[in-house]
Design a protein around this motif. Structure first.
Motif, mmCIF file in Angstrom:
data_model
loop_
_atom_site.group_PDB
_atom_site.id
_atom_site.type_symbol
_atom_site.label_atom_id
_atom_site.label_comp_id
_atom_site.label_asym_id
_atom_site.label_seq_id
_atom_site.Cartn_x
_atom_site.Cartn_y
_atom_site.Cartn_z
ATOM 1 N N PHE A 62 2.565 -14.137 13.463
ATOM 2 C CA PHE A 62 3.902 -13.548 13.315
ATOM 3 C C PHE A 62 3.813 -12.051 13.025
ATOM 4 C CE2 PHE A 62 5.232 -17.998 12.225
ATOM 5 C CZ PHE A 62 6.082 -18.173 13.312
ATOM 6 N N ALA A 63 2.841 -11.657 12.201
ATOM 7 C CA ALA A 63 2.653 -10.237 11.901
ATOM 8 C C ALA A 63 2.271 -9.484 13.167
ATOM 9 C CB ALA A 63 1.600 -10.060 10.816
ATOM 10 N N SER A 64 1.368 -10.054 13.955
ATOM 11 C CA SER A 64 0.945 -9.417 15.212
ATOM 12 C C SER A 64 2.106 -9.260 16.180
ATOM 13 C CB SER A 64 -0.142 -10.247 15.897
ATOM 14 O OG SER A 64 -1.320 -10.208 15.169
ATOM 15 N N GLU A 65 2.922 -10.301 16.268
ATOM 16 C CA GLU A 65 4.061 -10.237 17.178
ATOM 17 C C GLU A 65 5.022 -9.121 16.771
ATOM 18 O OE1 GLU A 65 7.659 -13.044 18.906
ATOM 19 O OE2 GLU A 65 5.858 -13.989 18.104
ATOM 20 N N TYR A 66 5.229 -8.982 15.469
ATOM 21 C CA TYR A 66 6.115 -7.934 14.967
ATOM 22 C C TYR A 66 5.548 -6.552 15.306
ATOM 23 C CZ TYR A 66 9.128 -5.299 11.801
ATOM 24 O OH TYR A 66 10.028 -4.413 11.282
ATOM 25 N N ALA A 67 4.228 -6.415 15.219
ATOM 26 C CA ALA A 67 3.571 -5.116 15.422
ATOM 27 C C ALA A 67 3.410 -4.754 16.890
ATOM 28 C CB ALA A 67 2.202 -5.120 14.753
ATOM 29 N N SER A 68 3.530 -5.716 17.784
ATOM 30 C CA SER A 68 3.271 -5.439 19.197
ATOM 31 C C SER A 68 4.245 -4.408 19.739
ATOM 32 C CB SER A 68 3.339 -6.727 20.022
ATOM 33 O OG SER A 68 4.645 -7.237 20.031
ATOM 34 N N GLY A 69 3.711 -3.511 20.540
ATOM 35 C CA GLY A 69 4.544 -2.493 21.161
ATOM 36 C C GLY A 69 4.798 -1.273 20.299
ATOM 37 N N THR A 92 5.888 -3.663 -8.160
ATOM 38 C CA THR A 92 6.925 -3.485 -9.175
ATOM 39 C C THR A 92 6.837 -2.086 -9.783
ATOM 40 O OG1 THR A 92 6.893 -5.861 -9.638
ATOM 41 C CG2 THR A 92 7.873 -4.427 -11.310
ATOM 42 N N LYS A 93 5.618 -1.676 -10.132
ATOM 43 C CA LYS A 93 5.412 -0.345 -10.716
ATOM 44 C C LYS A 93 5.864 0.759 -9.758
ATOM 45 C CE LYS A 93 1.156 1.734 -11.268
ATOM 46 N NZ LYS A 93 1.293 2.859 -10.450
ATOM 47 N N ASP A 94 5.597 0.561 -8.453
ATOM 48 C CA ASP A 94 5.955 1.565 -7.446
ATOM 49 C C ASP A 94 7.412 1.471 -6.990
ATOM 50 O OD1 ASP A 94 3.342 2.421 -7.583
ATOM 51 O OD2 ASP A 94 2.710 1.426 -5.725
ATOM 52 N N GLY A 95 8.138 0.487 -7.506
ATOM 53 C CA GLY A 95 9.550 0.349 -7.131
ATOM 54 C C GLY A 95 9.754 -0.164 -5.715
ATOM 55 N N LEU A 96 8.748 -0.871 -5.184
ATOM 56 C CA LEU A 96 8.851 -1.422 -3.829
ATOM 57 C C LEU A 96 9.291 -2.877 -3.882
ATOM 58 C CD1 LEU A 96 5.676 -0.233 -1.871
ATOM 59 C CD2 LEU A 96 8.044 0.295 -1.355
ATOM 60 N N ASP A 97 10.224 -3.229 -3.027
ATOM 61 C CA ASP A 97 10.615 -4.618 -2.869
ATOM 62 C C ASP A 97 9.718 -5.254 -1.818
ATOM 63 O OD1 ASP A 97 12.717 -4.679 -4.732
ATOM 64 O OD2 ASP A 97 14.138 -3.880 -3.277
ATOM 65 N N VAL A 98 9.937 -6.532 -1.559
ATOM 66 C CA VAL A 98 9.198 -7.245 -0.522
ATOM 67 C C VAL A 98 10.196 -7.701 0.531
ATOM 68 C CG1 VAL A 98 7.661 -9.177 -0.004
ATOM 69 C CG2 VAL A 98 7.515 -8.045 -2.227
ATOM 70 N N GLY A 99 9.897 -7.381 1.784
ATOM 71 C CA GLY A 99 10.717 -7.833 2.910
ATOM 72 C C GLY A 99 10.036 -9.043 3.514
ATOM 73 N N VAL A 100 10.584 -10.213 3.232
ATOM 74 C CA VAL A 100 9.931 -11.456 3.618
ATOM 75 C C VAL A 100 10.249 -11.808 5.069
ATOM 76 C CG1 VAL A 100 9.724 -13.926 3.142
ATOM 77 C CG2 VAL A 100 9.919 -12.291 1.246
ATOM 78 N N PHE A 101 9.205 -11.844 5.885
ATOM 79 C CA PHE A 101 9.245 -12.356 7.250
ATOM 80 C C PHE A 101 10.324 -11.681 8.101
ATOM 81 C CE2 PHE A 101 8.659 -16.692 9.567
ATOM 82 C CZ PHE A 101 8.275 -16.022 10.711
ATOM 83 N N PRO A 102 10.166 -10.353 8.329
ATOM 84 C CA PRO A 102 11.123 -9.666 9.200
ATOM 85 C C PRO A 102 11.150 -10.308 10.586
ATOM 86 C CG PRO A 102 9.636 -8.101 8.150
ATOM 87 C CD PRO A 102 9.113 -9.471 7.858
ATOM 88 N N GLY A 103 12.346 -10.454 11.100
ATOM 89 C CA GLY A 103 12.492 -11.012 12.436
ATOM 90 C C GLY A 103 12.435 -9.919 13.494
ATOM 91 N N LEU A 104 12.292 -10.347 14.733
ATOM 92 C CA LEU A 104 12.265 -9.375 15.824
ATOM 93 C C LEU A 104 13.616 -8.679 15.949
ATOM 94 C CD1 LEU A 104 10.220 -11.422 18.442
ATOM 95 C CD2 LEU A 104 9.420 -9.656 16.872
ATOM 96 N N ASP A 105 14.665 -9.325 15.418
ATOM 97 C CA ASP A 105 15.996 -8.714 15.438
ATOM 98 C C ASP A 105 16.178 -7.739 14.268
ATOM 99 O OD1 ASP A 105 16.067 -10.453 13.307
ATOM 100 O OD2 ASP A 105 17.838 -11.554 13.979
ATOM 101 N N LYS A 106 15.092 -7.507 13.516
ATOM 102 C CA LYS A 106 15.041 -6.574 12.383
ATOM 103 C C LYS A 106 15.770 -7.083 11.145
ATOM 104 C CE LYS A 106 12.716 -3.606 14.797
ATOM 105 N NZ LYS A 106 11.392 -4.049 15.105
ATOM 106 N N THR A 107 16.223 -8.351 11.133
ATOM 107 C CA THR A 107 16.775 -8.896 9.899
ATOM 108 C C THR A 107 15.611 -9.283 8.995
ATOM 109 O OG1 THR A 107 16.862 -11.160 10.765
ATOM 110 C CG2 THR A 107 18.853 -9.794 11.016
#
Length: 127
Positions: A62-69, A92-107
């Motif tokens: 899934f990560a590879s598919e997202y990165a393709s292109g 947490t220290k850096d103030g970064l959230d986690v984006g779980v499993f981005p879709g190809l539609d960018k949701t």
């Protein structure tokens, strides 16, 4: 996983993909991120710049598919113990959230690192 099964998962909405992510990661005990040639992990900022997050996937495919292109990005696995012990406090220290499993539609399902850790621990306690 067949490409047909992979397509079915990618057609899920953000909440369904989040649930899929939790069960897959709880079973495999690893999370996948994307890194560039300098071993820097992919970080995405929202259009308005209010939110920055680390995108994560349940499998390398899934990560590879997202990165393709796009730019040169390679999937890299993080063991769940390392994610809990090192990444959650660091994000947490850096103030970064986690984006779980981005879709190809960018949701994407965006959550705080500690909340994702708790959700994963809850799912793993059911095994």
């Amino acid at each position: 996983m067949s490409s047909n099964e992979q397509n079915q998962v990618m057609e899920m909405d953000g909440e369904e993909r989040y649930d899929y992510f939790l069960s897959q990661v709880a079973e495999d005990r690893e999370i996948w991120i994307l890194v560039n040639n300098d071993s820097r992990f992919l970080k995405i900022a929202s259009d308005d710049g209010d939110v920055e997050y680390l995108p994560v996937w349940p499998t390398a495919a899934f990560a590879s598919e997202y990165a393709s292109g796009g730019e040169e990005l390679t999937p890299r696995s993080i063991s769940l113990p390392d994610f809990f012990r090192k990444w959650v406090p660091g994000l947490t220290k850096d103030g970064l959230d986690v984006g779980v499993f981005p879709g190809l539609d960018k949701t994407v399902w965006i959550t705080e690192p500690a909340e994702l850790k708790q959700d994963l621990q809850d799912v793993m306690s059911e095994f």
